[in-house]
Write a protein that holds these residues in place. Structure first.
Motif, PDB file in Angstrom:
ATOM      1  N   ARG A 117       0.848  -1.220   0.064  1.00 34.05           N
ATOM      2  CA  ARG A 117       0.035  -0.106   0.065  1.00 34.05           C
ATOM      3  C   ARG A 117       0.789   1.363  -0.022  1.00 34.05           C
ATOM      4  O   ARG A 117       0.435   2.287  -0.096  1.00 34.05           O
ATOM      5  CB  ARG A 117      -1.103   0.054   1.236  1.00 34.05           C
ATOM      6  N   ASP A 118       2.153   1.004   0.069  1.00 31.37           N
ATOM      7  CA  ASP A 118       3.064   2.060  -0.107  1.00 31.37           C
ATOM      8  C   ASP A 118       3.143   2.394  -1.720  1.00 31.37           C
ATOM      9  O   ASP A 118       4.039   3.363  -1.891  1.00 31.37           O
ATOM     10  CB  ASP A 118       4.608   1.805   0.626  1.00 31.37           C
ATOM     11  N   LYS A 119       2.344   2.090  -2.574  1.00 30.66           N
ATOM     12  CA  LYS A 119       2.418   2.024  -3.808  1.00 30.66           C
ATOM     13  C   LYS A 119       3.677   1.771  -4.620  1.00 30.66           C
ATOM     14  O   LYS A 119       3.964   2.099  -5.684  1.00 30.66           O
ATOM     15  CB  LYS A 119       2.613   3.780  -4.213  1.00 30.66           C
ATOM     16  N   MET A 120       4.408   0.663  -3.934  1.00 29.29           N
ATOM     17  CA  MET A 120       5.395   0.044  -4.638  1.00 29.29           C
ATOM     18  C   MET A 120       5.382  -1.294  -4.559  1.00 29.29           C
ATOM     19  O   MET A 120       4.643  -2.143  -4.147  1.00 29.29           O
ATOM     20  CB  MET A 120       6.538   0.550  -3.815  1.00 29.29           C
ATOM     21  N   ALA A 139      -0.168   4.440  -7.098  1.00 31.20           N
ATOM     22  CA  ALA A 139      -1.376   4.116  -6.283  1.00 31.20           C
ATOM     23  C   ALA A 139      -1.063   2.918  -5.560  1.00 31.20           C
ATOM     24  O   ALA A 139      -0.173   2.339  -5.632  1.00 31.20           O
ATOM     25  CB  ALA A 139      -2.502   3.983  -6.854  1.00 31.20           C
ATOM     26  N   ARG A 140      -1.720   2.467  -4.701  1.00 26.49           N
ATOM     27  CA  ARG A 140      -1.585   1.022  -3.967  1.00 26.49           C
ATOM     28  C   ARG A 140      -1.348  -0.172  -4.834  1.00 26.49           C
ATOM     29  O   ARG A 140      -2.039  -0.113  -5.791  1.00 26.49           O
ATOM     30  CB  ARG A 140      -2.982   0.763  -2.959  1.00 26.49           C
ATOM     31  N   VAL A 141      -0.430  -0.957  -4.348  1.00 28.30           N
ATOM     32  CA  VAL A 141      -0.463  -2.352  -5.110  1.00 28.30           C
ATOM     33  C   VAL A 141      -0.939  -3.280  -4.267  1.00 28.30           C
ATOM     34  O   VAL A 141      -0.223  -3.883  -3.259  1.00 28.30           O
ATOM     35  CB  VAL A 141       1.003  -2.540  -5.506  1.00 28.30           C
ATOM     36  N   GLU A 142      -2.140  -3.769  -4.508  1.00 30.18           N
ATOM     37  CA  GLU A 142      -2.736  -4.770  -3.582  1.00 30.18           C
ATOM     38  C   GLU A 142      -3.163  -5.896  -4.276  1.00 30.18           C
ATOM     39  O   GLU A 142      -3.298  -6.990  -3.825  1.00 30.18           O
ATOM     40  CB  GLU A 142      -4.151  -4.188  -3.251  1.00 30.18           C
ATOM     41  N   SER A 143      -2.947  -5.964  -5.630  1.00 28.06           N
ATOM     42  CA  SER A 143      -2.937  -7.182  -6.550  1.00 28.06           C
ATOM     43  C   SER A 143      -1.552  -8.152  -6.266  1.00 28.06           C
ATOM     44  O   SER A 143      -0.483  -7.558  -5.871  1.00 28.06           O
ATOM     45  CB  SER A 143      -2.985  -6.977  -7.917  1.00 28.06           C
ATOM     46  N   SER A 144      -1.691  -9.249  -6.462  1.00 26.72           N
ATOM     47  CA  SER A 144      -0.777 -10.308  -6.176  1.00 26.72           C
ATOM     48  C   SER A 144       0.297 -10.471  -7.592  1.00 26.72           C
ATOM     49  O   SER A 144      -0.360 -10.516  -8.662  1.00 26.72           O
ATOM     50  CB  SER A 144      -1.176 -11.726  -6.043  1.00 26.72           C
ATOM     51  N   PRO A 145       1.511 -10.222  -7.429  1.00 26.78           N
ATOM     52  CA  PRO A 145       2.275 -10.407  -8.741  1.00 26.78           C
ATOM     53  C   PRO A 145       2.247 -11.718  -9.258  1.00 26.78           C
ATOM     54  O   PRO A 145       2.336 -12.637  -8.371  1.00 26.78           O
ATOM     55  CB  PRO A 145       3.621 -10.019  -8.288  1.00 26.78           C
ATOM     56  N   ALA A 146       2.374 -11.742 -10.660  1.00 29.16           N
ATOM     57  CA  ALA A 146       2.479 -13.020 -11.387  1.00 29.16           C
ATOM     58  C   ALA A 146       4.015 -12.988 -11.853  1.00 29.16           C
ATOM     59  O   ALA A 146       4.399 -12.060 -12.491  1.00 29.16           O
ATOM     60  CB  ALA A 146       1.395 -13.373 -12.489  1.00 29.16           C
ATOM     61  N   LEU A 147       4.622 -14.103 -11.848  1.00 31.39           N
ATOM     62  CA  LEU A 147       6.215 -14.020 -12.040  1.00 31.39           C
ATOM     63  C   LEU A 147       6.301 -15.127 -13.223  1.00 31.39           C
ATOM     64  O   LEU A 147       5.899 -16.155 -12.712  1.00 31.39           O
ATOM     65  CB  LEU A 147       7.042 -14.346 -10.953  1.00 31.39           C
ATOM     66  N   SER A 156      -1.885  -2.278 -10.285  1.00 31.27           N
ATOM     67  CA  SER A 156      -1.954  -1.197  -9.249  1.00 31.27           C
ATOM     68  C   SER A 156      -3.080  -0.521  -9.473  1.00 31.27           C
ATOM     69  O   SER A 156      -3.962  -0.371 -10.284  1.00 31.27           O
ATOM     70  CB  SER A 156      -0.901  -0.192  -9.688  1.00 31.27           C
ATOM     71  N   ASN A 157      -3.644   0.036  -8.220  1.00 32.63           N
ATOM     72  CA  ASN A 157      -4.934   0.889  -8.122  1.00 32.63           C
ATOM     73  C   ASN A 157      -5.010   2.131  -8.902  1.00 32.63           C
ATOM     74  O   ASN A 157      -5.881   2.814  -8.956  1.00 32.63           O
ATOM     75  CB  ASN A 157      -5.296   1.201  -6.697  1.00 32.63           C
ATOM     76  N   ASP A 158      -3.795   2.268  -9.640  1.00 36.53           N
ATOM     77  CA  ASP A 158      -3.805   3.357 -10.569  1.00 36.53           C
ATOM     78  C   ASP A 158      -4.566   3.261 -11.850  1.00 36.53           C
ATOM     79  O   ASP A 158      -4.301   3.876 -12.805  1.00 36.53           O
ATOM     80  CB  ASP A 158      -2.299   4.223 -10.604  1.00 36.53           C
ATOM     81  N   GLY A 159      -4.807   1.729 -12.044  1.00 38.22           N
ATOM     82  CA  GLY A 159      -5.492   1.374 -13.293  1.00 38.22           C
ATOM     83  C   GLY A 159      -4.690   0.834 -14.364  1.00 38.22           C
ATOM     84  O   GLY A 159      -4.962   0.517 -15.296  1.00 38.22           O
ATOM     85  N   ARG A 160      -3.221   0.665 -13.899  1.00 37.75           N
ATOM     86  CA  ARG A 160      -2.254   0.068 -14.889  1.00 37.75           C
ATOM     87  C   ARG A 160      -2.017  -1.278 -14.429  1.00 37.75           C
ATOM     88  O   ARG A 160      -1.890  -1.647 -13.451  1.00 37.75           O
ATOM     89  CB  ARG A 160      -1.030   0.913 -14.929  1.00 37.75           C
ATOM     90  N   LEU A 161      -1.416  -1.793 -15.493  1.00 35.97           N
ATOM     91  CA  LEU A 161      -0.889  -3.234 -15.387  1.00 35.97           C
ATOM     92  C   LEU A 161       0.565  -2.969 -15.685  1.00 35.97           C
ATOM     93  O   LEU A 161       0.948  -2.412 -16.861  1.00 35.97           O
ATOM     94  CB  LEU A 161      -1.404  -4.389 -16.107  1.00 35.97           C
ATOM     95  N   TYR A 162       1.627  -3.137 -14.667  1.00 39.69           N
ATOM     96  CA  TYR A 162       3.117  -3.096 -14.885  1.00 39.69           C
ATOM     97  C   TYR A 162       3.475  -4.224 -15.163  1.00 39.69           C
ATOM     98  O   TYR A 162       3.161  -5.624 -14.849  1.00 39.69           O
ATOM     99  CB  TYR A 162       3.546  -2.589 -13.702  1.00 39.69           C
ATOM    100  N   VAL A 163       4.573  -4.303 -16.367  1.00 40.25           N
ATOM    101  CA  VAL A 163       5.066  -5.274 -16.516  1.00 40.25           C
ATOM    102  C   VAL A 163       6.714  -5.057 -16.275  1.00 40.25           C
ATOM    103  O   VAL A 163       7.279  -4.108 -16.727  1.00 40.25           O
ATOM    104  CB  VAL A 163       5.153  -5.785 -17.946  1.00 40.25           C
ATOM    105  N   LEU A 164       7.303  -5.391 -15.320  1.00 37.95           N
ATOM    106  CA  LEU A 164       8.804  -5.209 -14.946  1.00 37.95           C
ATOM    107  C   LEU A 164       9.782  -6.296 -15.055  1.00 37.95           C
ATOM    108  O   LEU A 164       9.260  -7.356 -15.036  1.00 37.95           O
ATOM    109  CB  LEU A 164       8.805  -4.959 -13.187  1.00 37.95           C
TER     110      LEU A 164
END
Length: 168
Positions: A117-120, A139-147, A156-164
């Motif tokens: 919830r620290d947005k990270m 925004a908050r990251v409450e979803s569970s990451p898939a690796l 993220s709660n910012d409405g984006r899907l991040y691919v890192l």
């Protein structure tokens, strides 16, 4: 539940709500909840094998690897629990931002990846809890990451899907 007919085989009362899915390994279900306890429950009988006190409630499912459980708490920590020793092996806390970890952790390649919830999104060494990297979202990251395939996929709660990149 019975796989054959869907009937309940057993139930176990805890001291608080459970908002997460159990992790399963070696005939045990590992369940953490709002009563601040990680429980090891025998799948065959529903009897509790042991408990580890987390020190805070959690809504996250534990990731399991080689006799260890990894999960975040609402006390702003990610825990690495040694299941054989039945104790917390390490605690990680973001030094700069104190927010709960509601995301269930992902595990691959000796690393635990968890959103906060620290947005990270945080990548941690599974043996020490040392941070490899952290990535900030808006925004908050409450979803569970898939690796998969050397990448971390997380919403993220910012409405984006991040691919890192998993490594960095």
């Amino acid at each position: 539940m019975s796989a054959a007919n869907g009937r309940q085989l057993w139930k176990l009362k805890t001291g608080g709500q459970v908002h997460a899915t159990a992790g399963l390994a070696d005939g045990l279900a590992y369940v953490a909840g709002c009563d601040e306890i990680l429980r090891a429950v025998r799948v065959a009988t529903g009897r509790e094998a042991f408990q580890v006190h987390s020190g805070a409630y959690t809504g996250a499912s534990p990731a399991l690897h080689e006799g260890n459980a990894f999960y975040g708490t609402f006390n702003n920590e990610v825990l690495g629990v040694n299941l054989a020793a039945r104790k917390i092996g390490w605690r990680y806390q973001n030094r700069d931002r104190q927010f709960p970890f509601y995301s269930s952790a992902g595990f691959a390649g000796g690393r635990v990846v968890v959103g906060g919830r620290d947005k990270m999104v945080h990548s941690l060494d599974c043996w020490t809890g040392r941070e490899f990297w952290a990535f900030g979202t808006q925004a908050r990251v409450e979803s569970s990451p898939a690796l998969a395939d050397g990448r971390v996929f997380v919403g993220s709660n910012d409405g984006r899907l991040y691919v890192l990149n998993f490594d960095d």
